[in-house]
Design a protein around this motif. Structure first.
Motif, PDB file in Angstrom:
ATOM      1  N   ILE A  50      -0.510  16.208   5.502  1.00 31.67           N
ATOM      2  CA  ILE A  50      -1.673  16.209   6.393  1.00 31.67           C
ATOM      3  C   ILE A  50      -1.274  15.684   7.768  1.00 31.67           C
ATOM      4  O   ILE A  50      -1.633  16.271   8.801  1.00 31.67           O
ATOM      5  CB  ILE A  50      -2.813  15.364   5.785  1.00 31.67           C
ATOM      6  CG1 ILE A  50      -3.421  16.093   4.583  1.00 31.67           C
ATOM      7  CG2 ILE A  50      -3.885  15.061   6.828  1.00 31.67           C
ATOM      8  CD1 ILE A  50      -4.373  15.253   3.754  1.00 31.67           C
ATOM      9  N   LYS A  51      -0.516  14.597   7.799  1.00 28.47           N
ATOM     10  CA  LYS A  51      -0.088  14.027   9.086  1.00 28.47           C
ATOM     11  C   LYS A  51       0.897  14.933   9.807  1.00 28.47           C
ATOM     12  O   LYS A  51       0.964  14.950  11.036  1.00 28.47           O
ATOM     13  CB  LYS A  51       0.514  12.639   8.859  1.00 28.47           C
ATOM     14  CG  LYS A  51      -0.512  11.586   8.482  1.00 28.47           C
ATOM     15  CD  LYS A  51       0.049  10.180   8.515  1.00 28.47           C
ATOM     16  CE  LYS A  51       1.081   9.972   7.429  1.00 28.47           C
ATOM     17  NZ  LYS A  51       1.619   8.590   7.434  1.00 28.47           N
ATOM     18  N   ASN A 103     -11.554  24.524   7.130  1.00 27.36           N
ATOM     19  CA  ASN A 103     -12.591  24.647   8.157  1.00 27.36           C
ATOM     20  C   ASN A 103     -12.435  23.668   9.305  1.00 27.36           C
ATOM     21  O   ASN A 103     -13.273  23.606  10.198  1.00 27.36           O
ATOM     22  CB  ASN A 103     -13.984  24.500   7.526  1.00 27.36           C
ATOM     23  CG  ASN A 103     -14.145  23.174   6.789  1.00 27.36           C
ATOM     24  OD1 ASN A 103     -13.273  22.314   6.811  1.00 27.36           O
ATOM     25  ND2 ASN A 103     -15.274  23.003   6.120  1.00 27.36           N
ATOM     26  N   TRP A 104     -11.328  22.888   9.285  1.00 28.37           N
ATOM     27  CA  TRP A 104     -11.129  21.898  10.355  1.00 28.37           C
ATOM     28  C   TRP A 104      -9.671  21.496  10.370  1.00 28.37           C
ATOM     29  O   TRP A 104      -8.865  21.990   9.581  1.00 28.37           O
ATOM     30  CB  TRP A 104     -12.036  20.681  10.128  1.00 28.37           C
ATOM     31  CG  TRP A 104     -12.297  19.872  11.379  1.00 28.37           C
ATOM     32  CD1 TRP A 104     -11.794  18.646  11.679  1.00 28.37           C
ATOM     33  CD2 TRP A 104     -13.125  20.242  12.489  1.00 28.37           C
ATOM     34  NE1 TRP A 104     -12.251  18.239  12.901  1.00 28.37           N
ATOM     35  CE2 TRP A 104     -13.078  19.191  13.426  1.00 28.37           C
ATOM     36  CE3 TRP A 104     -13.901  21.369  12.783  1.00 28.37           C
ATOM     37  CZ2 TRP A 104     -13.773  19.220  14.649  1.00 28.37           C
ATOM     38  CZ3 TRP A 104     -14.599  21.409  13.987  1.00 28.37           C
ATOM     39  CH2 TRP A 104     -14.529  20.344  14.903  1.00 28.37           C
ATOM     40  N   TYR A 105      -9.327  20.578  11.256  1.00 29.00           N
ATOM     41  CA  TYR A 105      -7.962  20.054  11.289  1.00 29.00           C
ATOM     42  C   TYR A 105      -7.674  19.289   9.994  1.00 29.00           C
ATOM     43  O   TYR A 105      -8.588  18.749   9.368  1.00 29.00           O
ATOM     44  CB  TYR A 105      -7.774  19.127  12.493  1.00 29.00           C
ATOM     45  CG  TYR A 105      -8.125  19.748  13.824  1.00 29.00           C
ATOM     46  CD1 TYR A 105      -7.525  20.946  14.232  1.00 29.00           C
ATOM     47  CD2 TYR A 105      -9.063  19.167  14.671  1.00 29.00           C
ATOM     48  CE1 TYR A 105      -7.847  21.535  15.449  1.00 29.00           C
ATOM     49  CE2 TYR A 105      -9.388  19.745  15.890  1.00 29.00           C
ATOM     50  CZ  TYR A 105      -8.792  20.929  16.274  1.00 29.00           C
ATOM     51  OH  TYR A 105      -9.122  21.511  17.476  1.00 29.00           O
ATOM     52  N   ALA A 106      -6.407  19.223   9.624  1.00 31.89           N
ATOM     53  CA  ALA A 106      -6.012  18.591   8.359  1.00 31.89           C
ATOM     54  C   ALA A 106      -6.505  17.149   8.277  1.00 31.89           C
ATOM     55  O   ALA A 106      -6.360  16.367   9.222  1.00 31.89           O
ATOM     56  CB  ALA A 106      -4.495  18.632   8.223  1.00 31.89           C
ATOM     57  N   GLN A 107      -7.073  16.805   7.122  1.00 30.82           N
ATOM     58  CA  GLN A 107      -7.665  15.481   6.923  1.00 30.82           C
ATOM     59  C   GLN A 107      -7.776  15.219   5.421  1.00 30.82           C
ATOM     60  O   GLN A 107      -7.496  16.098   4.599  1.00 30.82           O
ATOM     61  CB  GLN A 107      -9.045  15.432   7.570  1.00 30.82           C
ATOM     62  CG  GLN A 107      -9.956  16.572   7.137  1.00 30.82           C
ATOM     63  CD  GLN A 107     -11.214  16.679   7.976  1.00 30.82           C
ATOM     64  OE1 GLN A 107     -12.050  15.773   7.930  1.00 30.82           O
ATOM     65  NE2 GLN A 107     -11.361  17.770   8.717  1.00 30.82           N
ATOM     66  N   ALA A 108      -8.200  14.019   5.077  1.00 32.03           N
ATOM     67  CA  ALA A 108      -8.307  13.648   3.664  1.00 32.03           C
ATOM     68  C   ALA A 108      -9.298  14.535   2.919  1.00 32.03           C
ATOM     69  O   ALA A 108      -9.149  14.750   1.714  1.00 32.03           O
ATOM     70  CB  ALA A 108      -8.724  12.182   3.540  1.00 32.03           C
ATOM     71  N   GLU A 109     -10.283  15.057   3.628  1.00 34.67           N
ATOM     72  CA  GLU A 109     -11.267  15.930   3.017  1.00 34.67           C
ATOM     73  C   GLU A 109     -10.644  17.232   2.518  1.00 34.67           C
ATOM     74  O   GLU A 109     -11.276  18.016   1.816  1.00 34.67           O
ATOM     75  CB  GLU A 109     -12.393  16.242   4.009  1.00 34.67           C
ATOM     76  CG  GLU A 109     -13.255  15.042   4.358  1.00 34.67           C
ATOM     77  CD  GLU A 109     -12.699  14.209   5.506  1.00 34.67           C
ATOM     78  OE1 GLU A 109     -11.461  14.252   5.760  1.00 34.67           O
ATOM     79  OE2 GLU A 109     -13.483  13.505   6.155  1.00 34.67           O
ATOM     80  N   HIS A 110      -9.393  17.482   2.880  1.00 30.42           N
ATOM     81  CA  HIS A 110      -8.643  18.653   2.421  1.00 30.42           C
ATOM     82  C   HIS A 110      -7.520  18.234   1.463  1.00 30.42           C
ATOM     83  O   HIS A 110      -6.651  19.036   1.131  1.00 30.42           O
ATOM     84  CB  HIS A 110      -8.020  19.389   3.617  1.00 30.42           C
ATOM     85  CG  HIS A 110      -8.987  19.738   4.694  1.00 30.42           C
ATOM     86  ND1 HIS A 110      -8.591  20.054   5.984  1.00 30.42           N
ATOM     87  CD2 HIS A 110     -10.347  19.821   4.695  1.00 30.42           C
ATOM     88  CE1 HIS A 110      -9.663  20.325   6.719  1.00 30.42           C
ATOM     89  NE2 HIS A 110     -10.739  20.181   5.967  1.00 30.42           N
ATOM     90  N   GLY A 111      -7.542  16.984   1.058  1.00 30.08           N
ATOM     91  CA  GLY A 111      -6.415  16.379   0.371  1.00 30.08           C
ATOM     92  C   GLY A 111      -5.918  17.082  -0.870  1.00 30.08           C
ATOM     93  O   GLY A 111      -4.707  17.205  -1.088  1.00 30.08           O
ATOM     94  N   GLY A 112      -6.823  17.556  -1.724  1.00 27.40           N
ATOM     95  CA  GLY A 112      -6.399  18.179  -2.975  1.00 27.40           C
ATOM     96  C   GLY A 112      -5.596  19.442  -2.770  1.00 27.40           C
ATOM     97  O   GLY A 112      -4.684  19.746  -3.553  1.00 27.40           O
ATOM     98  N   MET A 149      -3.874  12.269  12.917  1.00 26.72           N
ATOM     99  CA  MET A 149      -4.447  11.594  11.750  1.00 26.72           C
ATOM    100  C   MET A 149      -3.675  10.300  11.470  1.00 26.72           C
ATOM    101  O   MET A 149      -2.446  10.283  11.486  1.00 26.72           O
ATOM    102  CB  MET A 149      -4.401  12.527  10.542  1.00 26.72           C
ATOM    103  CG  MET A 149      -5.069  11.985   9.290  1.00 26.72           C
ATOM    104  SD  MET A 149      -6.785  11.459   9.521  1.00 26.72           S
ATOM    105  CE  MET A 149      -7.546  13.001  10.068  1.00 26.72           C
ATOM    106  N   THR A 150      -4.410   9.223  11.208  1.00 22.85           N
ATOM    107  CA  THR A 150      -3.770   7.926  10.959  1.00 22.85           C
ATOM    108  C   THR A 150      -3.858   7.546   9.484  1.00 22.85           C
ATOM    109  O   THR A 150      -4.734   8.023   8.751  1.00 22.85           O
ATOM    110  CB  THR A 150      -4.449   6.814  11.781  1.00 22.85           C
ATOM    111  OG1 THR A 150      -5.804   6.641  11.303  1.00 22.85           O
ATOM    112  CG2 THR A 150      -4.475   7.173  13.260  1.00 22.85           C
ATOM    113  N   ASP A 151      -2.971   6.662   9.077  1.00 24.38           N
ATOM    114  CA  ASP A 151      -3.000   6.158   7.698  1.00 24.38           C
ATOM    115  C   ASP A 151      -4.315   5.430   7.416  1.00 24.38           C
ATOM    116  O   ASP A 151      -4.868   5.535   6.308  1.00 24.38           O
ATOM    117  CB  ASP A 151      -1.830   5.196   7.458  1.00 24.38           C
ATOM    118  CG  ASP A 151      -0.492   5.909   7.401  1.00 24.38           C
ATOM    119  OD1 ASP A 151      -0.462   7.075   6.989  1.00 24.38           O
ATOM    120  OD2 ASP A 151       0.525   5.291   7.792  1.00 24.38           O
ATOM    121  N   GLU A 152      -4.816   4.711   8.419  1.00 24.85           N
ATOM    122  CA  GLU A 152      -6.050   3.947   8.242  1.00 24.85           C
ATOM    123  C   GLU A 152      -7.243   4.870   8.005  1.00 24.85           C
ATOM    124  O   GLU A 152      -8.081   4.630   7.135  1.00 24.85           O
ATOM    125  CB  GLU A 152      -6.294   3.071   9.478  1.00 24.85           C
ATOM    126  CG  GLU A 152      -7.369   2.023   9.277  1.00 24.85           C
ATOM    127  CD  GLU A 152      -7.534   1.120  10.488  1.00 24.85           C
ATOM    128  OE1 GLU A 152      -8.301   0.134  10.375  1.00 24.85           O
ATOM    129  OE2 GLU A 152      -6.934   1.395  11.541  1.00 24.85           O
TER     130      GLU A 152
END
Length: 326
Positions: A247-248, A32-41, A254-257
């Motif tokens: 993801i990156k 539902n959005w750009y790749a991010q940790a919330e999509h990690g699994g 998207m940053t590592d931080e």
């Protein structure tokens, strides 16, 4: 010569059968959005080969602010989508699109209101300017008004820009636990994130929602996707590095931080593994909680009586059968 030819033919046929037996079934999931940790699994299950272990060749497509993922699913461009909440999926079904939610990754909706650090809780926001997106008016804002006495008069549009909040000490803004608080922190502003889920907001988030036809005609593939995804989430929370690389790649901004902050919050607040998931497995949904969500939609006239039922909108069996414990 004849025997050699026969053996060669037999060997070729055997190889072909083996190749067919091990060919992964293609499956597409749209976020539902750009790749991010919330999509990690989901990305973790791709990166570590978990989907392939379950016989799937999975493609993850990114959504975004102008992408109608349900419309694209109806057009056959993806098999299942990431609903932002299970309530949204019910509203979509009531609107005429036959979709079923088969799992909910986030047991706690990460939706928050962010205040400056002098505000202790929701009760102290009645005299604040609250910045929310128009879509919230037909969702959690109704719940906030009923629970805390907020009024429409105190709202202003949230444009996904933190600067109005940063500039106004009397402002409160919507956000996602894992995202906007980090950006505000980076801007040097002391703020507090107030999580709805810890105050009684029961909506699930980050769902796996599919067309009815997909659930019925590709039941084995959907079951494999759900189980592999939950294994992917368990793996991601233990070691996010493989997924973060993908993801990156999909989202170079998207940053590592940011990724590290988001993963920390997901774990710290039990977003994936708390509640029913701790006993019944990741992705599971509770009948009583779903019934409460359904009642909220009816009571607030977000769906019409008789348009949809929980039996139509949900299938609990996939996540329960997967039984991937945290």
């Amino acid at each position: 010569m004849k025997n050699l030819f026969s053996r060669t033919l037999f060997a070729a046929a055997t190889l072909a059968l083996c190749a067919g037996a091990h060919a992964e079934e293609k499956f597409t999931y749209m976020t539902n959005w750009y790749a991010q940790a919330e999509h990690g699994g989901f990305y973790q299950a791709v990166a570590t080969g978990i989907y392939k272990k379950y016989g799937l060749d999975v493609t993850i497509k990114m959504g975004g602010p102008q992408v109608n993922i349900y419309q694209l699913m109806a057009a056959g461009q993806t098999d299942c989508v990431m609903g932002s909440s299970d309530m949204q999926a019910v509203i979509t079904r009531a609107g005429g699109l036959p979709v079923t939610t088969v799992a909910a990754v986030f047991q706690k909706d990460p939706q928050v209101l962010i205040s400056h650090d002098d505000v202790a809780g929701f009760e102290q926001m009645k005299d604040k300017t609250i910045l929310i997106a128009p879509t919230a008016q037909r969702g959690y804002w109704l719940w906030l008004k009923q629970k805390y006495g907020f009024t429409d008069a105190q709202t202003r549009p949230y444009t996904f820009n933190i600067q109005p909040f940063v500039a106004d000490k009397n402002a409160v803004q919507q956000g996602y636990l894992t995202s906007e608080p980090f950006a505000i922190q980076k801007a040097g502003v002391k703020a507090k994130a107030h999580l709805f889920a810890d105050q009684g907001w029961t909506s699930y988030a980050t769902t796996i929602t599919c067309m009815d036809t997909t659930v019925k005609q590709r039941k084995a593939a959907v079951a494999s996707f759900v189980k592999a995804t939950m294994e992917g989430w368990k793996s991601y929370l233990a070691d996010p590095a493989p997924a973060n690389a993908l993801i990156k790649k999909d989202n170079p901004n998207m940053t590592d931080e940011q990724l590290a902050y988001s993963v920390q919050k997901l774990k710290e607040m039990g977003i994936v593994s708390s509640g029913e998931a701790a006993k019944a497995g990741l992705g599971t949904m509770d009948d009583k909680r779903v019934a409460a969500n359904f009642k909220f939609l009816l009571d607030n006239k977000l769906i019409e009586p008789g348009k949809v039922s929980t039996a139509d909108a949900y299938d609990f069996s996939f996540a329960r059968d997967a039984k991937v414990l945290p």
